[in-house]
Design a protein around this motif. Structure first.
Motif, short mmCIF file in Angstrom:
data_model
loop_
_atom_site.label_atom_id
_atom_site.label_comp_id
_atom_site.label_asym_id
_atom_site.label_seq_id
_atom_site.Cartn_x
_atom_site.Cartn_y
_atom_site.Cartn_z
N ASP A 95 1.00 -1.20 0.00
CA ASP A 95 -0.03 -0.05 0.23
C ASP A 95 0.81 1.20 -0.08
O ASP A 95 0.45 2.22 -0.54
CB ASP A 95 -0.95 0.07 1.16
CG ASP A 95 -0.25 0.07 2.73
OD1 ASP A 95 0.72 -0.79 2.67
OD2 ASP A 95 -0.51 0.79 3.30
N MET A 96 2.15 1.14 0.25
CA MET A 96 3.00 2.25 0.37
C MET A 96 3.81 2.54 -0.74
O MET A 96 4.36 3.49 -1.14
CB MET A 96 4.07 2.33 1.48
CG MET A 96 3.23 2.11 2.83
SD MET A 96 4.55 1.84 4.35
CE MET A 96 5.71 3.06 3.86
N THR A 97 4.01 1.29 -1.56
CA THR A 97 5.12 1.46 -2.66
C THR A 97 4.31 1.01 -4.11
O THR A 97 5.04 0.88 -5.11
CB THR A 97 6.11 0.27 -2.41
OG1 THR A 97 5.58 -1.02 -2.45
CG2 THR A 97 7.02 0.46 -1.18
N GLY A 98 2.96 0.86 -4.15
CA GLY A 98 2.59 0.42 -5.32
C GLY A 98 3.01 1.17 -6.63
O GLY A 98 3.44 0.83 -7.71
N GLU A 99 3.04 2.63 -6.44
CA GLU A 99 3.15 3.69 -7.68
C GLU A 99 4.86 3.37 -7.99
O GLU A 99 5.09 3.51 -9.17
CB GLU A 99 2.69 5.12 -7.33
CG GLU A 99 2.98 5.75 -8.47
CD GLU A 99 2.48 7.17 -8.34
OE1 GLU A 99 2.44 8.03 -9.03
OE2 GLU A 99 1.34 7.27 -7.32
N LYS A 134 9.00 8.71 -4.54
CA LYS A 134 7.71 8.24 -3.87
C LYS A 134 7.64 7.42 -2.78
O LYS A 134 6.85 7.49 -1.88
CB LYS A 134 6.89 7.30 -5.18
CG LYS A 134 6.51 8.12 -6.36
CD LYS A 134 5.27 8.91 -5.77
CE LYS A 134 4.56 9.45 -6.89
NZ LYS A 134 3.48 10.26 -6.40
N ILE A 135 8.77 6.46 -2.39
CA ILE A 135 8.78 5.69 -1.43
C ILE A 135 8.90 6.48 -0.16
O ILE A 135 8.63 6.20 1.07
CB ILE A 135 9.87 4.63 -1.54
CG1 ILE A 135 9.59 3.41 -2.66
CG2 ILE A 135 10.33 3.91 -0.30
CD1 ILE A 135 10.58 2.61 -3.24
N SER A 184 6.00 8.22 0.67
CA SER A 184 4.97 7.25 1.47
C SER A 184 5.59 7.31 2.93
O SER A 184 4.65 7.02 3.91
CB SER A 184 4.99 6.04 0.85
OG SER A 184 4.23 6.27 -0.45
N GLY A 185 6.65 7.10 2.97
CA GLY A 185 7.30 6.79 4.64
C GLY A 185 7.03 7.78 5.40
O GLY A 185 6.71 7.74 6.70
N MET A 186 7.21 9.09 4.86
CA MET A 186 6.77 10.38 5.56
C MET A 186 5.34 10.43 5.99
O MET A 186 5.04 10.87 7.14
CB MET A 186 7.19 11.54 4.76
CG MET A 186 8.81 11.84 4.67
SD MET A 186 9.12 13.02 3.40
CE MET A 186 8.43 14.65 4.41
N ARG A 187 4.54 10.19 4.94
CA ARG A 187 3.13 10.02 5.35
C ARG A 187 2.83 8.84 6.60
O ARG A 187 2.01 9.18 7.47
CB ARG A 187 2.01 9.97 4.14
CG ARG A 187 2.05 10.88 3.09
CD ARG A 187 0.86 10.85 2.22
NE ARG A 187 1.41 9.70 1.33
CZ ARG A 187 2.00 9.93 0.35
NH1 ARG A 187 2.55 11.04 -0.17
NH2 ARG A 187 2.23 8.93 -0.60
#
Length: 89
Positions: A6-10, A55-56, A59-62
């Motif tokens: 869910d964090m790395t899809g894109e 992007k990764i 996502s980690g920040m979010r």
């Protein structure tokens, strides 16, 4: 922090596309194609890989901010995330 779909899809989609482009560049080199086209594709591969990394990190920040908002300890500190971000820059 573990990579989750869910964090790395894109980012994963970008990396798979870059893998295809890289395979095409290798084939161009092996078959003696025009260097301009090969370098253009290589630049696209590089940009796609960079964007996947960003992007990764985003996502980690979010993910870490959401943990803080819930009153939980995030898996990574802001300093760790910053260091990873700067490694990509």
């Amino acid at each position: 922090m573990k990579l989750r779909p869910d964090m790395t899809g894109e980012a994963l989609t970008r990396l798979k596309r870059a893998r295809g482009q890289l395979n095409a560049v290798i084939e161009m080199m092996e078959t003696g194609q025009d260097c301009r086209e090969a370098l253009t594709q290589l630049a696209a591969v590089s940009k796609a890989i960079d964007r996947a990394g960003y992007k990764i990190i985003a996502s980690g920040m979010r993910h870490c901010n959401a943990a803080r908002d819930r009153g939980e300890a995030p898996e990574m500190t802001e300093e760790e995330l910053e260091k990873l971000f700067l490694a990509l820059a």
